[in-house]
Write an enzyme that holds these catalytic residues in place. Structure first.
Site, mmCIF file in Angstrom:
data_model
loop_
_atom_site.group_PDB
_atom_site.id
_atom_site.type_symbol
_atom_site.label_atom_id
_atom_site.label_comp_id
_atom_site.label_asym_id
_atom_site.label_seq_id
_atom_site.Cartn_x
_atom_site.Cartn_y
_atom_site.Cartn_z
ATOM 1 N N LYS A 33 -6.949 -5.048 -2.898
ATOM 2 C CA LYS A 33 -7.676 -5.602 -1.743
ATOM 3 C C LYS A 33 -8.624 -4.569 -1.155
ATOM 4 C CE LYS A 33 -3.887 -4.422 1.273
ATOM 5 N NZ LYS A 33 -4.656 -3.393 1.992
ATOM 6 N N ASP B 179 0.786 -1.253 0.000
ATOM 7 C CA ASP B 179 0.000 0.000 0.000
ATOM 8 C C ASP B 179 0.818 1.303 0.000
ATOM 9 O OD1 ASP B 179 -1.941 -1.937 0.211
ATOM 10 O OD2 ASP B 179 -2.857 -1.183 2.049
ATOM 11 N N CYS C 126 -1.895 -2.979 7.593
ATOM 12 C CA CYS C 126 -1.782 -3.905 6.466
ATOM 13 C C CYS C 126 -0.498 -4.734 6.498
ATOM 14 C CB CYS C 126 -1.987 -3.148 5.164
ATOM 15 S SG CYS C 126 -3.716 -2.608 5.033
HETATM 16 C C1 VGL Z 1 -4.725 0.418 5.807
HETATM 17 C C2 VGL Z 1 -6.313 1.214 7.240
HETATM 18 C C3 VGL Z 1 -7.281 1.110 6.273
HETATM 19 C C4 VGL Z 1 -3.289 0.068 5.576
HETATM 20 C C5 VGL Z 1 -5.678 0.293 4.826
HETATM 21 O O1 VGL Z 1 -2.838 0.064 4.405
HETATM 22 O O2 VGL Z 1 -2.585 -0.211 6.568
HETATM 23 N N1 VGL Z 1 -5.054 0.864 7.017
HETATM 24 N N2 VGL Z 1 -6.958 0.638 5.068
#
Ligand code: VGL
Ligand code: ZN
Length: 225
Positions: A126, A24, A171
């Site tokens: 995702k 991410d 994540c």
């Molecule tokens: C994430 C919170 C919500 C992350 C993704 O990438 O850690 N955290 N969505």
């Protein structure tokens, strides 16, 4: 547990049974983004450097991308009266609600402009089910639905995975825990990740849990090349 009590593994040689999972590295998780992770932009150069080494060695680099439809149930805005950061726990969402972030095909969901995406063999998206969040690159938060990444890595005969990216205590953490459950030997690259720490103390709790699960810790200088 605190970063200074951590033991780092050293002298790691990358082999073809190793994969690098880059979690991410997207605009919304950068300073100024919708769900900013402090200093999130400071890990991008190191990730590029490491991804280049994996790529040169024919070891797969996998990127993940948080990729929510508008109105996703993890967004506080989808729950009347709720605000980002409010506690909210169901089987599929939680433990807190988030600001709207990483909405499919928006600038916030795009990778950081400096991330060298051509090194990637695959991109796993995702959090695409409107009802179910997916912190982990392997399993959605219902703990049942697989993203398909395990199958791909197993068919490539990957045994060891190295995790970096954002956020450490969401994540990256859930990806590391699930990867150990799927039988991989897991290394978290601590200098190539940054955490959210929500609720407060979440970073040290996740480090503790990973250690108990057998996740190992390393950093970019742990590799010999
Ligand atoms: C994430 C919170 C919500 C992350 C993704 O990438 O850690 N955290 N969505
Ligand atoms: Zn998300």
């Amino acid at each position: 547990m605190n970063f200074k009590d951590i033991e780092y593994i050293n002298d790691i040689n990358i082999s073809q049974s190793d994969a690098l999972i880059v979690v991410d590295v997207q605009n919304d998780f950068m300073p100024g983004g919708a769900l900013p992770v402090e200093e999130g932009d400071q890990i991008v150069d190191g990730i590029n450097e490491l991804a280049k080494k994996f790529h040169e060695n024919n070891s797969p680099v996998i990127l993940t991308q948080d990729w929510h439809p508008p109105g996703h149930k993890s967004f506080a805005s989808a729950h009347p009266g709720k605000n980002p950061g409010d506690e909210y726990q169901t089987e599929a969402i939680g433990p807190v609600l988030w600001p709207d972030h990483c909405v499919q095909d928006t600038k916030g969901a795009a990778f950081h402009k400096s991330l060298k995406t051509p090194f990637a063999k695959a991109i796993i998206r995702k959090g695409t089910n409107p009802e179910i969040d997916s912190y982990s690159a392997f399993l959605e938060n219902d703990k049942k639905t697989e993203t398909g990444l395990t199958g791909m890595l197993k068919s490539l005969k990957i045994e060891r995975i190295f995790i970096c990216g954002l956020a450490l205590d969401y994540c990256c953490y859930f990806s590391a825990i699930d990867a150990t459950d799927f039988g991989f030997n897991v290394y978290l690259l601590l200098d190539l990740t940054k955490g959210i720490d929500l609720p407060e103390g979440n970073i040290s709790q996740s480090l503790e849990n990973m250690k108990m699960k057998g996740v190992k810790f390393a950093n970019i200088n742990s590799f010999s090349w």
